[in-house]
Design an enzyme around this catalytic site. Structure first.
Site, PDB file in Angstrom:
ATOM      1  CG  HIS A 111       9.133  16.060  61.011  1.00  0.00           C
ATOM      2  ND1 HIS A 111      10.207  16.852  61.318  1.00  0.00           N
ATOM      3  CD2 HIS A 111       9.190  15.894  59.674  1.00  0.00           C
ATOM      4  CE1 HIS A 111      10.868  17.154  60.210  1.00  0.00           C
ATOM      5  NE2 HIS A 111      10.272  16.582  59.199  1.00  0.00           N
ATOM      6  CG  ASN A 184      13.924  19.779  58.060  1.00  0.00           C
ATOM      7  OD1 ASN A 184      12.986  19.661  58.850  1.00  0.00           O
ATOM      8  ND2 ASN A 184      14.035  19.054  56.975  1.00  0.00           N
ATOM      9  CG  HIS A 375      -0.191  23.623  55.051  1.00  0.00           C
ATOM     10  ND1 HIS A 375       0.722  23.432  54.037  1.00  0.00           N
ATOM     11  CD2 HIS A 375      -1.401  23.540  54.468  1.00  0.00           C
ATOM     12  CE1 HIS A 375       0.074  23.252  52.899  1.00  0.00           C
ATOM     13  NE2 HIS A 375      -1.214  23.314  53.139  1.00  0.00           N
ATOM     14  CE1 TYR A 398       4.602  19.546  56.753  1.00  0.00           C
ATOM     15  CE2 TYR A 398       4.652  19.581  54.371  1.00  0.00           C
ATOM     16  CZ  TYR A 398       5.311  19.483  55.573  1.00  0.00           C
ATOM     17  OH  TYR A 398       6.667  19.306  55.599  1.00  0.00           O
TER      18      TYR A 398
END
Ligand code: HEM
Length: 752
Positions: A111, A184, A375, A398
């Site tokens: 990402h 997403n 996160h 994360y």
């Protein structure tokens, strides 16, 4: 289009502290040093309201070193004589270059390419029955948010329109702490267990020996991996669909993917799937268009988001939840903990519980969009995770990756990451610590600190704080996949069956494209063998141009890694999975090219401009050169963009007004002809009038008919009259509202 007034989006009641520009916050903090006792360290919000003036640019007169020393000269280094070498003692030069040398930080492992925006979230009604989360309890409360959209595979400088899933990460700055919904634009994932994530990412990223290809899954290592992991089949169907080439971030759905939990004040828990529903509808590009955009305007999505917000067209989504009571956990034919499965909306409807509006662009890309750290484990009381094994791995990943990406354990102090509520604990020090903690007590329990937050018995903190859902776990320690995760094909088939014919065509074409790029025929074969378990026709169509054998269902079951996956269960289509069947339909914020030459009918141009503006769309006058064209009545018409820099792919539709005899000149201009035919090929609405319509017909893209009559060719609106007939603009706008006329693909014989 006239900008909407920001007042429309103003809060009836805002419970967050007064807004301040980010730059000002930095200045305040630097000036003040430590916050006053009892005040949250660096806890001021980053919520400059939309459309407030940007902070002033620094002026040249104010230049100093980082130590505050005024600079007399920012153009020349210190040298031994006019033509002599530069001196090592030039601390001003050294400071500037040293800082520059360290300006870049590592990009995200995945990402990396993204764009962000600020806004707010507001719940429609008190959700106390479902969750005790305070930001979901008060319809009058606006909670500030920061959102980052991203592609997954490409590096930071890659193109926006690559075929890929898009990240949709939302940080809610609530009064109970930051809550991150890190999702997403696709509701399922490739893998079921986080232990496969490094393999997946290594496979899709550029191949390690030559770092090729950038931001593309169409290469051997990706398909080698996914064909050996049949659990990825469902997400592959989505990634090969137009969902993976969105028209705009503003026209994407978002999904939390995993099953989460909500808990109310009584401790009752429910399973929840999160959805974001865009008010502009869900729309995709044509694949050819997406590839061209990658070169013509690599920033297409980033620019689209920025310009929409800058012009007051604030994108908006509704937050939806699918709620499954705990007692219904095993009611489905799939496992709720399996992230390769979705809950069909027809089985559990999506309840829309609030709205999110993005109304402010970042002040500084690096400080905000690049440094923001999401996160899935940033929770608030009332929201919790489930035991989804992919989510469980994310909970570790994360913070771990952000420690190296952002360089120290104190990245929560960065303005964009700070909680906007009181924050106290005894974590101390570390690299780049900003907060100056005072006092001698850095432990708990204690009796020496003032205040009552840290009582010796700790009871008060516990009563107010987050507690995990109570769940009895008595299980053997095993490293195994649950058999309830075994069905890899039923939902892939459901997705396929739910698509309209043009959408199915696009999926087939995307598979063909990707697999044709593979150097290893065995991998192509393995994929079509695999697809035979989804649908025989799909597999046969994909296989046709690949130079391999017919799909062989049996062969798929022979290779290792193919666990005894059951055949698809009898699935019903889910119309909600089709973009074409989703509601949408207005043309707000869409862009239209009005292609003109000298001799154009000025009234037609102005009438269309007005009609489009009234419908919320915008238009640009495009011509061979910048400056003006001379209309038929002698009026000079200003040109917005020239064909030299502006391709058809950045527009949603094209209008060709009557240009009298000058249409013939346009027909001889290769750039203009390409512009029109390309828009036609990409199934966009095309309107043409008078000699413009004649031009279009001569290119093979339609024929002249009665004024205002839409020809059988979908999305082509023509009129014979030189001036614009009354019904023309409404017919054009109505056609544009259908987004694209995909059924025209088969009719498009013209090259572009
Ligand atoms: C359903 C599955 C997943 C979804 C929806 C998802 C979503 C996202 C999103 C939206 C981002 C971008 C955040 C941003 O904009 O800053 C991101 C970043 C990231 N994800 Fe995931 N992800 C998933 C699975 C995983 C898994 C399984 C792992 C690892 C075990 C993982 C590791 C990462 C990492 C390392 C980053 C970069 C974070 C950073 O540097 O700030 N993701 N993910």
């Amino acid at each position: 289009m006239a900008p909407r007034t920001p007042a429309k989006n103003q809060s009836p009641k805002t419970k967050t502290p007064a807004a301040k520009p980010l730059a000002q916050e930095h200045a305040d903090f630097t000036a003040e040093g430590a916050p006053p006792p009892g005040k949250v360290a660096l806890g001021e919000p980053v919520t400059r309201r939309s459309h407030q003036p940007r902070p002033p640019e620094p002026t040249a007169q104010s230049l100093t070193t980082n130590q505050g020393l005024a600079l007399p000269d920012n153009h020349n280094s210190l040298k031994a004589g006019l033509r002599g070498p530069t001196l090592l003692e030039d601390f001003i030069l050294r400071e500037k270059i040293t800082h520059f040398d360290h300006e870049r930080i590592p990009e995200r492992a995945v990402h990396a390419r993204g764009a962000g925006a600020h806004g707010f979230f507001q719940v429609y009604e008190n959700m106390a029955g479902l969750t005790k989360a305070q930001f979901l309890s008060d319809p009058a409360l606006q909670t500030p948010v920061f959102v980052r959209f991203s592609t997954v595979a490409g590096s930071r400088g890659s193109a926006d329109t690559a075929r890929d899933a898009r990240g949709f990460a939302v940080k809610f700055y609530t009064a109970e702490g930051n809550y991150d919904l890190v999702g997403n634009n696709i509701p399922v994932f490739f893998i079921q267990d986080a232990i496969k994530f490094p393999d997946l990412v290594h496979a899709v990223k550029p191949e390690p020996h030559n770092e090729i290809p950038q931001a593309a899954s169409a290469h051997d290592t990706f398909w080698d991996f996914v064909t050996l992991m049949p659990e990825s089949t469902h997400m592959l169907m989505w990634v090969m669909s137009d969902r993976a080439i969105p028209r705009s971030f503003r026209m994407m759905e978002g999904f939390g993917v995993h099953t989460f939990r909500m808990v109310n004040a009584q401790g009752d828990a429910s399973f929840v799937k999160f959805h974001w529903k865009p008010l502009l509808g869900t729309h995709g590009l044509a694949w050819d268009e997406a590839q061209k955009l990658a070169g013509k305007d690599a920033d297409f999505h980033r620019r689209d988001l920025w310009e929409a917000i800058d012009s007051g067209n604030f994108p908006e989504w509704e937050l939806g939840v699918q709620v499954v009571p705990e007692e219904d956990e095993f009611r489905f034919s799939f496992d709720l903990l399996d992230p390769t499965k979705l809950i069909p909306e027809e089985l559990v409807p999506v309840r829309r519980i609030g709205r999110m509006v993005l109304n402010r662009n970042p002040d500084n890309f690096f400080a905000e969009t690049e440094q923001v750290a999401f996160h899935p484990g940033h929770l608030v009381p009332g929201i919790d995770f489930s035991n989804d094994p992919l989510l469980q791995g994310r909970l570790f990943s994360y913070t771990d990756t952000q420690l190296s990406r952002l360089g120290s354990a104190n990245f929560h102090e960065l303005p964009i990451n700070r909680a906007q509520c009181p924050m106290h604990n005894f974590q101390r020090d570390g690299m780049h610590r900003q907060q100056v903690n005072t006092g001698r007590v850095a432990y708990e329990p204690n009796t020496l600190a003032s205040g009552n937050e840290f009582r010796v018995d700790g009871t008060q903190a516990q009563a107010k704080g987050f507690s995990s859902v109570h769940e009895a776990l008595e299980s053997p320690k095993i490293r195994q996949r649950s058999p309830s995760f075994d069905d890899h094909f039923s939902q892939a088939r459901m997705f396929w069956l739910s698509q309209t014919e043009p959408e199915q065509d696009h999926i087939v074409a995307a598979f063909q494209f990707e697999l044709s790029k593979l150097e290893t025929p065995a991998i192509r074969q393995r994929m079509v063998d695999n697809l035979a378990h989804v649908d025989g026709q799909l597999a046969a169509r994909v296989a046709a141009p690949l130079g391999i054998g017919a799909p062989n269902k049996q062969a798929a079951t022979l290779w290792s890694g193919f666990r005894a996956a059951p055949h698809p269960v009898d699935v019903q289509p889910s119309p909600a999975l089709s973009m074409a069947q989703a509601p949408g339909g207005n043309i707000a914020t869409r862009t239209v090219a009005i292609l003109v030459a000298n001799g154009v009918d000025a009234t037609s141009v102005q009438t269309m401009q007005q009609a489009l503006a009234d419908a919320g769309a915008s238009s640009k006058v495009v011509a061979a050169a910048l400056g003006t064209v001379q209309a038929a009545d002698g009026t000079p018409l200003p040109v917005d963009c020239s064909l030299l820099t502006t391709p058809s792919v950045v527009f949603d539709a094209v209008f060709l007004p009557c240009m009298g005899l000058h249409a013939a000149a346009m027909a001889a201009d290769g750039d203009a002809v390409h512009f029109v035919l390309e828009a036609y090929k990409h199934c966009k609405t095309i309107g043409a009038c008078g000699s413009g319509a004649g031009l279009l017909a001569s290119l093979g893209a339609g024929q002249v008919t009665e004024p205002g009559v839409v020809l059988p060719l979908p999305g082509v609106v023509l009129a014979a009259a030189g001036a614009l007939p009354a019904g023309f603009a409404p017919a054009f706008i109505q056609a544009m509202g259908q987004h694209r006329h995909w059924s025209r693909s088969g009719l498009a014989t013209v090259p572009a």
